[in-house]
Structure formats: structure tokens, C-alpha cells
Scaffold this motif. Structure first.
Motif, mmCIF file in Angstrom:
data_model
loop_
_atom_site.group_PDB
_atom_site.id
_atom_site.type_symbol
_atom_site.label_atom_id
_atom_site.label_comp_id
_atom_site.label_asym_id
_atom_site.label_seq_id
_atom_site.Cartn_x
_atom_site.Cartn_y
_atom_site.Cartn_z
ATOM 1 N N LEU A 1 38.116 76.588 -27.162
ATOM 2 C CA LEU A 1 38.611 75.705 -28.210
ATOM 3 C C LEU A 1 39.693 74.786 -27.655
ATOM 4 O O LEU A 1 40.714 75.254 -27.135
ATOM 5 N N VAL A 2 39.461 73.491 -27.791
ATOM 6 C CA VAL A 2 40.399 72.476 -27.328
ATOM 7 C C VAL A 2 40.963 71.766 -28.552
ATOM 8 O O VAL A 2 40.206 71.206 -29.353
ATOM 9 N N ILE A 3 42.293 71.776 -28.697
ATOM 10 C CA ILE A 3 42.952 71.145 -29.836
ATOM 11 C C ILE A 3 43.458 69.762 -29.424
ATOM 12 O O ILE A 3 44.039 69.592 -28.349
ATOM 13 N N ALA B 1 43.700 75.417 -25.388
ATOM 14 C CA ALA B 1 44.239 74.232 -24.714
ATOM 15 C C ALA B 1 44.591 73.211 -25.783
ATOM 16 O O ALA B 1 43.868 73.034 -26.753
ATOM 17 N N HIS B 2 45.717 72.530 -25.574
ATOM 18 C CA HIS B 2 46.214 71.610 -26.603
ATOM 19 C C HIS B 2 46.554 70.271 -25.939
ATOM 20 O O HIS B 2 47.296 70.222 -24.945
ATOM 21 N N TYR B 3 46.018 69.163 -26.516
ATOM 22 C CA TYR B 3 46.261 67.830 -25.997
ATOM 23 C C TYR B 3 46.852 66.968 -27.112
ATOM 24 O O TYR B 3 46.470 67.087 -28.275
ATOM 25 N N VAL B 4 47.781 66.112 -26.728
ATOM 26 C CA VAL B 4 48.442 65.243 -27.701
ATOM 27 C C VAL B 4 48.150 63.789 -27.337
ATOM 28 O O VAL B 4 48.329 63.367 -26.195
ATOM 29 N N VAL B 5 47.694 63.042 -28.346
ATOM 30 C CA VAL B 5 47.447 61.606 -28.177
ATOM 31 C C VAL B 5 48.671 60.862 -28.702
ATOM 32 O O VAL B 5 49.175 61.144 -29.787
ATOM 33 N N SER B 6 49.160 59.920 -27.920
ATOM 34 C CA SER B 6 50.337 59.164 -28.345
ATOM 35 C C SER B 6 50.142 57.680 -28.051
ATOM 36 O O SER B 6 49.312 57.299 -27.231
ATOM 37 N N LYS B 7 50.917 56.862 -28.741
ATOM 38 C CA LYS B 7 50.851 55.415 -28.550
ATOM 39 C C LYS B 7 52.252 54.875 -28.335
ATOM 40 O O LYS B 7 53.176 55.208 -29.081
#
Length: 555
Positions: A24-26, A501-507
Motif C-alpha cells: 500500500l502506497v499512500i 510507504a507515504h509520498y507527499v505532493v507539494s507545489k
């Protein structure tokens, strides 16, 4: 599974290289940070339509490349059909879009079509975006879910193939019947034309012969007079003058008498004899010609009538020669014969349609039997998951009803739902947004068990839920991650805490004043802070941090 994603110059993403693990990838991030941009980039390698608006400002092209591992035999068959290297199930899919809006596609560095990307993606990744919850209202989608559960894939494929064959045969039959109907309407005309031409007894070269004969007959009197005059010169009918032949005989006798006195006279006598013989032959032929000339008006009339018939037929059928008329006659003969051939072909096609209909009906009956037998177990499995997701009083059932024949048989499936357990109705008419999210998750979990999709992406499937329900949805998604790679794009901390696993999208706004999106993996304190942000918003409190740690510990 999706091993890595490489993006360059795609909308707000300048350059991105990121790898993903199994399970599971968040993926989280603030609204508008660019999570949808990631999905858009992934859709490019899945065969979506490309255009120049996807390219970052000031750039000439964009590139999206995805690496997949563990492709199945269906993917291998597709690659073999398109002469693409298999590479033990490892695929590198690349899509390049230029300023003209056109794109180039590659699989393992081999140029391929966009259609192949779409075909491959169907076996590699399933993206469930928010709008796809609307599929729940589509009865065709509901029927396909039931068929997946019942293991009807081969039967449905066979039914679809037989239906397409049947429709093709019916189309051919209708076309031939229409053609025969039109031919029958013209049959009397065609037959009449054929009979007229056949009765005419056409013969190649006849027209020229008749025209020559007509000229001869038309001038028969003048010809006969001239020939008679010539004959009279050779052998006059009156006794007061001698004919040419008689004069020559007399001259020959006189020369023969002189021969004993004048030897040269003998040669002259011989020459006269040769001339006389030739002239007698000419006289005979002139007489023969004279006897052949027919002064019969009836014969001339017959020739004129025959020519008139031929001229009429030539004009009627737009021909210049009798040979062309013969071809027209043969064409009418073939048309008459074709009607019989059409009738025979129609009879054969009707038998084929009957046989195909029997095969199709048998498949439909078997599908109906399997669907009705599986509907109860399917509904019970979904209902168990719904109650796990705190729809304790809900009712869920599947109605299999007859419908118009089609590629998937003669059944229509309808999912009936009631949150209170009373009076279940079509799910599209009674379920709220949160209930639809939970039902779709249950269905996706069900499909994950039977379809064998290596990668599943949920784009905010948890919309409309919160609290303990969100936690349980996270647990369900987490369980799915034990059997396959699952991406969950979410705003719920209860779900975000579940992933391995945890990924954060940023701008961010760069020095050039242009927004740029990026994605990074977070672990440890960074992950705690991200979940705390989901809990408390812009200001991260100590309580939110403590709650975030508790959520992670419990997972």
C-alpha cells in the motif's frame, strides 16, 4: 506493479524520478498541489489522448516513462503480437509529446501505437478516480462485476464472439435479401431483355455482311445489266456480229494457216489461244456472277428487316457492334442466373444464422444459470464488507433480469441497496456519496481477488466518509495491499496512516514566479507531521502530532 515513474516537462512538473514499493502506497498533499497531475501523467502511458497543453511553458516536449514489473501472460501475448521484446515481464513504457500535439510511444524501446498502450494498461493498472464512482450506476458495469465473481470470463468472451458472428451473419442475410428483392423487382425486365437478345440469334460479323449484301441487292438491276452487256460482248445473242471468242478462234485459224509460210505466225497463234482460253474463263465467271444476282424484292426486304432489328437493338442497348450486343446478352443471362445463386446463398445463410442462434442461446442460458447461482454469494460477500464499514443495517442484493440480447447475453444486473435494510432499491437512486464510496471500495476489493490486476490506484475513494468508517476503509485498502500494489490518494489521516510507504505532493512558486509540483517520500518525523497536518490543518498542534503518532503506532 508500477516500479517507477519518470516525468519531464509535464504541466507543472519540471523533472521527476521516483520509485514505488510493493504493498500500500499512500499519496497525500494539499488541494491543488498536483496529485491529479501525477494521475494525468500516468494516464499518458496508459494510452490517454495527448495534446500540446500538457507541455510545460517554454519547453518543446514532455516525456512520461513508467516501469512495470510482473506482467502476466496476457501482456506477453500483446507484446508478441506487436513484435515487442518480453524481457521477463519487465516493461518500460515511454510517451513523448511534442508542441504539435502529436506523440510517440515506446515499449521496451520499440515504437508502438497508442492503442497498444491502452491494451497493455488494461492488464497493468486500474485507476479508480472520483468520477468513476458513477460506474456504480451503470448496469453493464454491475453485470461485469458479477461475472468476475462468478468466473464467467471465458463464457462472456465466447458469448461476445458468438454474438458478433451472429450479427455479422444477420447483416449479410439482410443485405442479400435486399439485393434479391431488388433483383426480383427487375427480374421481368431482365428476362424480357435476355429473351429478346437471345431470340435475335446474334452472330459476330453479321452486321457488316448484311450491310454489304444490302448494297448489292439495292443495285442488283444495274449490276445485272452491266454483267449481261459484258456477256453479250463475249457471246452476242444476235447473229449479225461475232463475239470476242469467235473472232479470236478465227484469227487463230488464220495464223495457223500462215505458219507454213511464216514461222512467226505459229507463236502468235499460240498466244491467241492462251488469250482465248483466259477470256472464255472470264466470260464463264461473269455469267456465274450474273446468275448469283438476286432480283427478288422479298430477299431485299428480309435483309432490310434484319438490319433494322440489329440497328434497333444497338441503339436500345447503347452498343456500336454486334459483339457488344452479345456481351449485353450474356450479362442479362448472368443476372438471371445470379437470382438463383442469391436464393441458394440466402438459404445457406439462414441455416448458418439458425445454427449460430442456437449456440448463442446455449451460452446465454449457461451464463444466466451461473449468474443467478452466484448472485446470492456475491451479495453476501459485499454485505459483509459493508457492515464492516459500519453500514450495519444495510441490505444489498443483486437482481438478474432478462433483457434484450447483446454481446454479454440476455441478462441485466441491478445492485439493490438500502442503508436501513428496508425496501432495497437500485443503488443509483438511494445511496449517498459516502455510501457509494463504501460500496465501490467493497466492489474493488472483490475485483482485486478475481481480476489479478497488479496495480490499483484509488483517487480519493474515501470521499464522503470520516472517523471510524475512514479507519476501516483504510484497513480494507491495507488488506488489499497485502496481495497487490495499491496506491491511495487521500485526505483522510486514518487512511494515510495505514500505508507502508507515504509520498507527499507539494507545489511551490519558483524564483521565476512559476508554480512547480514535486513529490517526495516521507518517513519518520516527516510522516508524523504530514498526518498531523491532515488532522489539524495548516497549524500543526502538539495534540495533532500525538494523534498522528497514535495512528501510526496502531497501524
Amino acid at each position: 506493479m508500477l516500479g517507477s515513474l519518470h516525468i519531464k516537462n509535464y504541466i507543472l512538473i519540471d523533472s521527476l524520478d521516483i520509485s514505488f514499493p510493493e504493498g500500500l502506497v499512500i499519496i497525500t498533499g494539499q488541494t491543488g498541489a498536483g496529485k491529479s497531475i501525477l494521475l494525468g501523467a500516468l494516464s499518458l502511458v496508459a494510452g490517454a489522448k495527448a495534446d500540446a497543453t500538457m507541455i510545460s511553458d517554454g519547453k518543446d516536449s514532455c516525456v512520461v516513462e513508467a516501469e512495470f514489473d510482473g506482467a502476466d501472460e496476457k501482456v506477453r501475448s500483446l507484446l508478441d503480437e506487436n513484435d515487442v521484446e518480453w524481457d521477463d515481464g519487465h516493461l518500460i513504457i515511454r510517451r513523448v509529446v511534442n508542441r504539435s500535439g502529436r506523440s510517440r510511444c515506446f515499449v521496451n524501446d520499440c515504437p508502438v501505437t497508442v492503442q497498444l498502450l491502452a491494451d497493455l494498461s488494461a492488464s497493468l493498472v486500474d485507476v479508480h478516480s472520483q468520477h468513476k464512482s458513477l460506474l456504480l450506476t451503470d448496469h453493464a458495469f454491475q453485470l461485469s462485476i458479477l461475472d468476475h465473481y462468478a468466473g464467467n470470463a471465458e463464457l462472456v468472451a465466447g458469448c461476445r464472439s458468438e454474438w458478433q458472428n451472429l450479427q455479422g451473419l444477420r447483416s449479410q442475410l439482410a443485405s442479400l435479401k435486399d439485393k434479391l428483392q431488388r433483383a426480383d423487382a427487375e427480374s421481368d425486365y431482365v428476362s424480357a431483355q435476355y429473351r429478346q437478345l437471345e431470340a435475335a440469334g446474334l452472330r459476330a460479323g453479321e452486321l457488316e455482311e448484311l450491310e454489304a449484301e444490302q448494297k448489292s441487292l439495292a443495285g442488283a438491276e444495274q449490276i445485272k445489266e452491266a454483267l449481261s452487256a459484258v456477256s453479250d460482248l463475249f457471246d452476242p445473242s444476235s447473229d449479225d456480229r461475232a463475239g470476242i471468242a469467235a473472232g479470236l478462234r478465227e484469227a487463230q485459224r488464220q495464223l495457223e494457216r500462215l505458219a507454213k509460210f511464216l514461222p512467226e505466225a505459229s507463236d502468235l497463234a499460240g498466244r491467241l489461244e492462251s488469250s482465248r482460253i483466259e477470256l472464255e474463263d472470264i466470260s464463264s465467271e461473269v455469267g456465274s456472277l450474273d446468275r448469283k444476282i438476286d432480283l427478288s424484292p422479298e430477299h431485299l426486304e428480309a435483309v432490310d428487316n434484319r438490319l433494322s432489328l440489329l440497328y434497333t437493338l444497338l441503339k436500345k442497348h447503347g452498343c456500336n457492334t454486334v459483339e457488344e450486343l452479345v456481351s449485353v446478352r450474356d450479362g442479362f443471362a448472368n443476372a438471371v442466373s445470379d437470382n438463383d445463386t442469391l436464393a441458394e446463398r440466402i438459404e445457406d445463410l439462414e441455416k448458418e444464422v439458425a445454427s449460430a442462434t442456437i449456440r448463442y442461446d446455449r451460452l446465454c442460458e449457461e451464463l444466466h444459470s451461473r449468474r443467478t447461482a452466484s448472485a446470492g454469494g456475491f451479495a453476501d460477500a459485499i454485505l459483509d464488507d459493508l457492515r464492516f464499514l459500519e453500514l450495519d443495517r444495510s441490505a444489498f442484493s443483486v437482481s438478474v433480469q432478462p433483457c434484450a440480447p447483446g454481446a454479454c447475453g440476455k441478462d441485466a444486473a441491478a445492485f439493490l441497496f438500502s442503508a436501513t435494510g428496508a425496501n432495497p432499491q437500485d443503488v443509483s437512486k438511494c445511496a449517498s456519496g459516502g455510501e457509494i464510496s463504501r460500496i465501490m471500495l467493497c466492489l474493488k476489493a472483490m475485483m482485486a481477488k478475481f481480476v489479478g490486476m497488479p496495480t490499483l490506484i484509488f483517487d480519493e475513494i474515501d470521499t464522503g466518509v470520516s472517523g471510524s468508517v475512514a479507519d476501516k476503509m483504510g484497513r480494507m485498502i491495507c488488506r488489499m495491499g497485502g496481495d497487490m500494489q495499491v496506491f491511495s490518494i487521500t485526505h483522510l489521516p486514518q487512511v494515510a496512516a495505514k500505508g507502508s510507504a507515504h509520498y507527499v505532493v507539494s507545489k511551490e512558486i519558483g524564483a521565476d514566479g512559476v508554480a512547480h509540483s514535486s513529490i517526495r517520500k516521507v518517513e519518520g518525523a516527516q510522516r508524523v507531521n504530514e498526518i498531523a497536518r491532515l488532522l489539524s490543518g495548516a497549524t500543526i498542534t502538539d495534540a495533532a502530532v500525538a494523534n498522528a503518532k497514535s495512528l501510526l503506532d496502531n497501524c
